[in-house]
Design an enzyme around this catalytic site. Structure first.
Site, mmCIF file in Angstrom:
data_model
loop_
_atom_site.group_PDB
_atom_site.id
_atom_site.type_symbol
_atom_site.label_atom_id
_atom_site.label_comp_id
_atom_site.label_asym_id
_atom_site.label_seq_id
_atom_site.Cartn_x
_atom_site.Cartn_y
_atom_site.Cartn_z
ATOM 1 N N HIS A 1 45.320 24.578 -22.198
ATOM 2 C CA HIS A 1 44.466 25.559 -21.539
ATOM 3 C C HIS A 1 42.978 25.280 -21.700
ATOM 4 C CE1 HIS A 1 47.292 28.638 -20.069
ATOM 5 N NE2 HIS A 1 48.039 28.308 -21.100
ATOM 6 N N LYS B 1 34.767 39.107 -18.260
ATOM 7 C CA LYS B 1 35.517 38.041 -18.928
ATOM 8 C C LYS B 1 34.987 37.914 -20.350
ATOM 9 C CE LYS B 1 34.340 35.178 -15.666
ATOM 10 N NZ LYS B 1 35.544 34.481 -15.298
ATOM 11 N N ARG B 2 35.703 37.196 -21.165
ATOM 12 C CA ARG B 2 35.279 36.965 -22.546
ATOM 13 C C ARG B 2 33.848 36.434 -22.571
ATOM 14 N NH1 ARG B 2 36.170 32.191 -25.610
ATOM 15 N NH2 ARG B 2 37.408 31.396 -23.864
ATOM 16 N N LYS C 1 30.672 30.485 -20.082
ATOM 17 C CA LYS C 1 30.934 31.408 -18.969
ATOM 18 C C LYS C 1 29.628 31.930 -18.366
ATOM 19 C CE LYS C 1 35.448 32.686 -20.843
ATOM 20 N NZ LYS C 1 36.359 32.252 -19.765
ATOM 21 N N THR D 1 41.575 33.417 -14.208
ATOM 22 C CA THR D 1 42.494 34.248 -13.420
ATOM 23 C C THR D 1 41.790 35.489 -12.884
ATOM 24 O OG1 THR D 1 43.285 35.291 -15.466
ATOM 25 C CG2 THR D 1 44.613 33.482 -14.561
ATOM 26 N N LYS E 1 42.304 37.632 -9.302
ATOM 27 C CA LYS E 1 42.527 39.074 -9.197
ATOM 28 C C LYS E 1 41.511 39.724 -8.263
ATOM 29 C CE LYS E 1 44.198 38.912 -13.909
ATOM 30 N NZ LYS E 1 43.721 38.857 -15.304
#
Length: 808
Positions: A356, A544-545, A550, A652, A656
């Site tokens: 991952h 998100k985290r 990110k 993901t 969504k």
């Protein structure tokens, strides 16, 4: 019991009366929820028992899916939907004067996961059941989740996630299926019948007790189990006859506490050696308990162990459960008396692995000495594996010492878990086309040369039944009214929405669905945070985290620039914007916590500035979790997927939000690449460096963050503004952030991509002004999202990795 509304009403009233000794009119919402959930569990149990004979023999091979995380979310609505009872139950409650939505709010979310890894596992076990695949999820029943996030004066505060403080109705304790897991001790050697046998002794035993949580499939009728292991002290270690002895009683309580720590917390703090040891204990605890359970079940078939690969497909979700591999070897050799070659052959045909990440810090390594002390027999097996892997590679002609070093399971006193997983599994897959390509060409290039046939790609997917049918029922009804029911079970039918991009009535209904969801989220923000946002504004969302790659930081720097522009000209012709963030930072990840502080400080400044006429709002929604995501995602206009290219394996959240009618602004990273291919480049807002460009900068070291800032006057102004009085509450955080950007050379290319990101945001603004064009693009995104489902991904796993033929 669920035969009619009347039978539901009677049974629920009866259970409330007999459980709580009160009429249902006096029952609390939580008491009603507890009784209703137990009725649902009884229904699931009856259907499971009725289906045992039907399921037997459908698939010879059963999937055992090992994951350290399962981020399930609330279960009641999903269970009722998959059982086909949701409408009936809602109507029955309505007849009783009860609001189902209010009742379901009493449900606590299981604290069994943190982020995308756990949410993916939850989606996949749902898809396995819905597709009729016999499967068992293997995880840990943590007593506390990661943490409950509270924002105090703009900073993240971690509080215990006590998700078990109320009775949890969705699992069943199976003490009869407990197994023993052994730590520490010594290893001796015996010779029996001319063979060498290894004997583990003087160990510390922990009892692993499983809790079974049913996973209900839709359509197929399949009900699988998620087996969650909890650590306890063996009864033989608890001498109750000595409890009168205060000293012995204290010793027993200390031992009990130490054992329970193994499953007390999800991801204990590993900044100290004790935390590192505890994490390794957790990983072996899960691996050993799961493998022993698999072998025990297989032995009931009374088949030779050479048949195990035909009956069990063990899949490890990332590196955390990789100790499954040496543990399977240990059980086969030490307990079942197989020799090394036979155990090795079985293991190589049984275990598959999903990678991952390419982030070095997430490709786990463990000190060999630590592992040898905690897991002496497992360490012996790993060291032997390392020797044999080296020999096998040399036999294939790979004799370069540098290559052999990189292929080693043990390197410089460290055990490399990803290397162990690749060398001893029969399949290795990435989770997006770009990610898999990077594994083959960069991160695991040496392994790909040696084992090219092992490497595959399975792009991640989501559970569309939860994320549209449950989370966005009005969109679900609009889609169903337009193209029929088939898409709920086969999401590829969503493509049938494409003709509706030219249907004025449908587009108007589509816009109304989105606007109604935005109004609901607006009301929630006002009720819970006392912040008033404009539901007519653009909802620009990054959930998100919190991590450097990110790039929530780039988002908030862009917001600061918009704020400065509005301060210069409050009458600027701009469409109102609401920027929403949801994220948790790991407790010891101080940079991420600094970014949270900056976001909240900027939000406080902007939201209280009356001079900008409410044209800009920033909201940080605390304690981001599945149920909060279910509120946010249906309301999203712009989906922020802005990670540094090459860093995000898949993502993901992008899927969504796309499936709920949001447009993506993002880099060509992870599954964004495939989203772009699906919807067309004109229906996504792309920007930034490519993965190849990022990798080239890393390799040649030519990137200069200081130069990137000097060449961009807008960036200079934004960074200078952070030092001014408006943001004084975050000065310490800002100091650390600026050091990261300028002194540490901007590891994730925030400054390099900033100008490109600005331009993409300008394209977003221009497009949103043309609501007909925006709606058309949004419908295309929904129509093309059918590929990005867990059902499609699990079909690929079944066909290409697990060798399971699906019905139909």
């Amino acid at each position: 019991m669920f035969g009619s509304k009347e039978s539901i009403r009677k049974e629920l009233a009866h259970r409330i009366r007999t459980t709580y000794a009160k009429p249902f009119r006096e029952a609390t919402n939580n008491e009603i929820y507890q009784c209703l959930s137990r009725m649902i569990m009884q229904e699931i149990g009856e259907r499971y028992a009725d289906g045992l004979d039907l399921r037997k023999g459908l698939h010879k091979r059963r999937v055992y899916y090992f994951s350290m995380e399962y981020l399930l979310g609330k279960m009641m609505t999903l269970h009722l939907q998959n059982l086909g009872l949701k409408t009936l139950v809602i109507d029955a409650l309505d007849d009783m004067g009860l609001d189902y939505e209010v009742i379901r709010e009493s449900e606590m979310e299981a604290g069994l996961g943190n982020g995308g890894l756990g949410r993916l596992a939850a989606c996949y076990i749902d898809s396995m059941a819905s597709l009729g695949i016999s499967a068992c999820g293997c995880g840990i029943g943590y007593r506390h989740g990661l943490f409950r996030q509270k924002i105090v004066e703009g900073e993240q505060i971690e509080l215990p996630d006590q998700w078990l403080k109320e009775s949890f109705p969705w699992d069943i304790r199976h003490l009869d299926d407990a197994v023993d897991v052994n730590f520490y001790g010594q290893v001796g050697v015996d010779y029996r019948e001319g063979k060498l046998h290894f004997r583990h002794y003087d160990y510390q035993t922990v009892r692993a007790i499983p809790y079974y949580m049913p996973i209900v499939g839709t359509v197929s009728g399949q009900i699988n189990m998620l087996k969650l292991w909890s650590a306890d002290l063996p009864e033989e270690d608890m001498d109750y006859s000595q409890f009168g002895n205060m000293h012995l009683r204290t010793q027993i309580r200390e031992k009990q506490w130490q054992v329970e720590q193994i499953t007390e917390f999800l991801y204990p703090d590993d900044s100290q050696i004790e935390g590192r040891i505890l994490r390794l204990k957790q990983q072996y605890f899960l691996s050993s308990a799961g493998v022993q359970s698999i072998i025990r079940d297989f032995k009931k078939e009374e088949l030779p162990f050479s048949e195990l690969p035909k009956h069990a497909a063990i899949h490890i979700n990332d590196t955390h459960p990789v100790l499954v591999i040496p543990e399977l070897m240990r059980v086969l050799m030490d307990q079942e008396n197989l020799d090394w070659d036979d155990a090795w052959a079985i293991t190589l045909k049984t275990v598959s692995y999903t990678n991952h990440t390419i982030m070095p810090e997430a490709l786990e390594t463990w000190p060999l000495d630590m592992m040898r002390n905690l897991l002496p027999r497992i360490t012996m097996i790993i060291e032997e594996m390392n020797i044999r892997t080296n020999q096998a590679c040399q036999e294939k002609g790979y004799c370069d010492p540098n290559v052999l070093q990189r292929l080693g399971v043990v390197q410089n006193g460290m055990v490399h878990m990803a290397n162990l997983a690749v060398a001893y599994s029969y399949s290795v897959n990435g989770v997006a086309a770009l990610h898999t390509d990077l594994l083959k060409t960069k991160v695991m290039a040496d392994f790909y040369q040696v084992y090219p046939d092992k490497f595959k790609n399975v792009t991640n997917g989501i559970n569309h039944r939860r994320w549209v049918s449950c989370a966005n029922p009005t969109l679900c009804r609009l889609i169903t009214d337009s193209i029929g029911e088939e898409w709920k079970n086969e999401a590829s039918h969503l493509v049938d929405l494409l003709p509706y991009t030219e249907d004025s009535a449908f587009k108007e209904s589509f816009r109304k669905v989105k606007q109604d969801n935005k109004q609901k989220l607006t009301d929630y923000i006002l009720d819970t945070m006392d912040i008033k946002v404009d539901p007519e504004s653009i909802f620009d969302v990054q959930i998100k985290r919190l991590h450097g790659y990110k790039r929530q930081l780039m988002n908030i720097l862009h917001i600061v620039n918009l704020y400065l522009e509005l301060k210069d000209n409050p009458n600027l012709d701009v469409h109102p914007r609401t920027f929403l963030f949801g994220a948790k930072a790991a407790p010891s990840y101080y940079f991420a916590k600094d970014v949270i502080k900056l976001i909240n400080t900027v939000a406080e400044t902007i939201n209280n500035d009356t001079e900008i006429n409410d044209l800009l709002k920033v909201v940080f929604l605390e304690d981001y979790r599945v149920s909060l995501a279910e509120r946010i995602i249906p309301a999203v206009d712009v989906s922020e997927q802005i990670s540094t290219a090459s860093k995000e394996a898949s993502g993901t959240g992008n899927m969504k939000m796309m499936m709920n009618g949001a447009l993506t602004i993002g880099t060509l990273d992870g599954a964004n690449v495939e989203i772009k291919d699906a919807v067309g480049e004109e229906n996504i807002f792309l920007f930034g460096l490519t993965a190849d460009e990022v990798m080239a900068y890393y390799q040649n070291g030519s990137y200069s963050a200081m130069e990137a800032m000097i060449c961009n006057p807008v960036l200079q102004r934004v960074l200078a503004a952070l030092d001014q009085g408006a943001f004084h509450k975050a000065q310490s955080a800002i100091h650390n952030i600026k050091n990261s950007l300028l002194l540490e050379n901007d590891q994730y290319f925030v400054l390099k991509d900033f100008a490109s990101y600005q331009e993409a945001q300008k394209r977003v603004k221009a497009c949103y002004r043309d609501q007909d064009l925006w709606t058309r693009k949004a419908i295309i995104n929904v129509a093309k999202s059918g590929y990005f489902t867990g059902d499609r991904a699990i079909r690929e796993y079944a066909k290409n990795i697990w060798n399971i033929k699906l019905r139909g």
